[in-house]
Design an enzyme around this catalytic site. Sequence first.
Site, mmCIF file in Angstrom:
data_model
loop_
_atom_site.group_PDB
_atom_site.id
_atom_site.type_symbol
_atom_site.label_atom_id
_atom_site.label_comp_id
_atom_site.label_asym_id
_atom_site.label_seq_id
_atom_site.Cartn_x
_atom_site.Cartn_y
_atom_site.Cartn_z
ATOM 1 N N LYS C 82 35.074 44.414 49.972
ATOM 2 C CA LYS C 82 35.480 43.005 49.968
ATOM 3 C C LYS C 82 35.726 42.568 51.409
ATOM 4 C CE LYS C 82 38.985 39.950 47.839
ATOM 5 N NZ LYS C 82 40.197 39.926 46.983
ATOM 6 N N SER C 157 40.010 36.672 43.146
ATOM 7 C CA SER C 157 39.253 36.404 44.357
ATOM 8 C C SER C 157 38.190 37.456 44.667
ATOM 9 C CB SER C 157 40.223 36.303 45.534
ATOM 10 O OG SER C 157 40.826 37.556 45.792
ATOM 11 N N SER C 181 43.495 39.442 41.356
ATOM 12 C CA SER C 181 42.196 39.284 42.012
ATOM 13 C C SER C 181 41.214 40.433 41.825
ATOM 14 C CB SER C 181 42.393 39.039 43.510
ATOM 15 O OG SER C 181 42.764 37.697 43.713
#
Lengths: 473, 103, 487
Positions: C82, C157, C181
């Site tokens: 990420k 996210s 997330s």
Amino acid sequence: MDYIPSIGLEVHVQLRTRSKLFCGCGTRYGAEPNSQVCPVCLGYPGTLPVVNREAVRLTVVTGLMVGSEISPYSKFDRKSYFYPDMPKNFQISQYDRPLCLGGAVAIDVEGASRPIPLKRIHLEEDTAKNTHFEGFSGVDFNRAGVPLMEIVSEPEMHSPEEAFAFLQALKEILLYAGVSDCNLEQGNVRCDVNCSVRPAGSKALGVKTEIKNRNTFREVLHALRHEIARQVGVLEAGGAVGQETLRWDVAAGVTVGMRSKEYAHDYRYFPEPDLLPVALPRAWVEDWRAALPEPPRARRARLAREYGLPEYDAGVLTADPRSADFFEAAARLSPNPKAVSNWIMTEMQRLLAERSLAPSDARITPRALADLVALVDGGTLGSTGAREVFAVLFAEGGDPARIVAERGMAQVSDAGEMGALADRVIAENEAAAADYRKGKQAALQRLVGQVMRLSGGRANPRVVAGLLRERLK
Amino acid sequence: MTSEEGRGADAAAIDVAYVARLARIDLTPEEQARFQRQLDEVVAYVRKIREPDTSGIEPTAHAVAVRNVFRDDAPRPGLDRGEVMANAPAVVQGLFRVPQIVE
Amino acid sequence: MAEPVNRALPTAHAALARLRRGECSSEELVRDVLGRIRATDGGIGAYLWVDEEDALGQARAADARRAAGNEGRLLGVPVAVKDVLNVRGQPCTCASRILRGYVAPYDATAVARLRAEGAVFAGRTNMDEFAMGSTTENSAVQVTRNPRDPERVPGGSSGGAAACVAAGEAVVALGTDTGGSIRQPAAFCGCVGLKPSYGRVSRYGLTAFASSLDQIGTLSADVRDAALMLQVMAGADCMDSTCLDAPVPDYGAALRDDLRGMKLGIPREYFVGGLAPEVETPVRAAIEQCRALGAEVAELSLPHTEYAIATYYVIAAAEASANLARFDGVRYGRRARAESDPMTMYCRTRAEGFGAEVKRRVILGTYVLSSGYYDAYYLTAQRVRTLIRRDFEKAFAHCDALLAPVAPSLPWRLGEAADDPLKMYLGDIYTVTANLAGICGMSVPCGSSADGLPVGLQILGPALGEEKVLRVGHAYEASASRPAAGP
């Protein structure tokens, strides 16, 4: 009308650690710009602080030295404000739970001692250093994250001289505790000063102004003298002092408002979530307490008492703990502590000052100084010779007796050799001999001088005088 | 526990223009109006936290109940200067260049 | 009932078995993944950045290491990262304009540990800017589509991480979870998402959103991979004071096929009001499945759940407002053209550099910490946080783990919730509680809606109780992928 100033100090002291407060970067002064930095002290994304244990210890040791209460529970907080010298645009500091609370620093004013109470002592990180160019600025982050201890006094000093005395007393304590090098030129000690004046007889404190970031104690003294006069002038003219933050303009000798403080500050303190609270185990604090050095004032009194020194000597010797340590080590080996003290206060201080050295840089050992004093007291060395030997010991070290022997510096006290010289001098200076016999004491000194000259300065003047007196009876 | 004077005042409406300036974010007039409307709604919602009785409840500042985590005072090598300055938006004489700072 | 879970997706443990047997090389494995990214990522948009040459170089180094007889627990396995985690020499933009140009000079601790075990870092995945959002639509760079339905969001996210795993464009991915997330995008995309307990994995190198809530975790095709990755990443770190110095158990050993002797709690407050029936039905079925696997199942209450969203948004926004103050255009990243004075430079840089959601949250966080409001918001939220944490402590005194839905609804359509922040925030109701309490949680696929959209089962465990969560997840997953018994 008379006015009484009330002065409070916030003293920021750079702690003597090898690495920064929250990362492993070095703390050396004067390194190439941005060469002692890492992702943590540059505020890079993803980095986290970890507290340097030694910085905590040094802060607590300072608190113990000045009689603070060591908080059983302490924590770090974020203090938010944007400034180019702030890597994260918040400073990790301590808001409502500082490491140390209370305590006092005693100062001597007009012969009397008075404790100046402290509010608190806390630990925080230093900011970076800005350099100003024409039309822009540059930032060096080497200093960012260096551990700073902030010592906050109550506003209970009433003259610039008291503030000056406070700073000197504090510096002495910090040097004693070994918590800071207190190198003022390198900005190890920086002061924010707040000051107000009120008419004598009035109880309420006046409106205070704050003067930021002074590096030397003299600047604090001068800035305060100016600011107090300014405030009194404003009040005398029927005006009101405005609460503002000022800067001391060294060149102009005036205080001026700081433009950068125009934005009202809202620091938005909140507990630093990346750092856990500090609840120092009692045993640690007690260990640190047990290892505390004797405070300078106590040591001053003890030196005077134990070694029979005049107060003045004790004061000079204890101003720097390293001088006092040297004195005590030598005095313990000597029956004449006052002579030891004289050597340290005069020759040693002079040579250190001439060469800008620290006491630890001198090569002379306490044992050598004690031996030197013994050589003088025993009549082996005269004052000129002794100074010469001291200079050698200071620069090269060694054993004074050996230096005296190697250089043939011992005084000659042998009655046979000296008697022959005395006879010769009397024969060659009949007029002077006659003067002495008539009662002119000064004539004897002339004769002694002649014998000394003939001996090449090696004769013991006391012995010579005795021999001459015998012969001139 | 924190107890600073004046910090417990009753919550009033959020002034987006003022707070954005504190946070150093320029807003367009359109953003300011939109955020004001949206954040009024969010602030009204989050006031829900005042419903439960929290008297005598200790605040949780950390999700772990650990204390006294320290590192040794041991220097470690930092970053290479070249790498540091390569990330900088503007540089002057080995320093991070910024607009003129007025003290 | 439940369909086979991710049977077609690559897994790290299967890849490692083949690598160890010499059936393939790391270079081949990485080429496969890169080929898949080229073939499908154009339509999904999971990756922000891929360096094929560098990835192949790492793969060849892994092959050489294996040839030299130097094994590693992840030797040769590609891991997608990420864009919020620092990997040395790679960009780390947090899907924000403000970090454009920044090159990370260091490895996050989790990354360094994976690297030491031989993992290959091929690319960086899309996310909501600074991890603020639940759809990945707040990325300043691109939209990521849900591989199961390209008209829908992948969640957020960590939407890019979930999407790349679900699309087979990665073997396993790192995500971060501040309020759901990892778990929510895992549920939306149909993969496994593990959020470890706070303090289990070092946060060093994770660009902070909310320091007291953030955790690094994984998105994977199955629970075994989650255990494998956690095994490598977990444990004390001298760079993170909040990372716990607690022993790391053998997570692989916790994976069993039954749930006998386990007590599972069903929190009543997670099945009320807004829970969509398309979600509730598969979750209820999964709970029954767990009972069938031998678990004792009982309802219980987490009474302060209704305050969780408000508490979370006060605390997360406050911490974020300070954490994001460092993005000022001075030391790294992008600076606006504004040279008159520092104030103007800050205000323009941050106006141009941050997207709307980040601005909103920074403003909200600045407000709740500002003079006069601290006690009313931040301090009060911390007290309510204590109440929420105690709810869980009481619950875990009686049971090993809790079962619940992950999100109240199926994946939203793209644009559906845009510009209605409060509506978006309310969707986090079942996930923020774990972050507030510091406990661990995992999302495991538990079937689909009638439209074929994935649904996740959330398994919550006590702080440092990852073994329990992994065990429940694995037993359920194994039973769900077994062909239904029958004639």
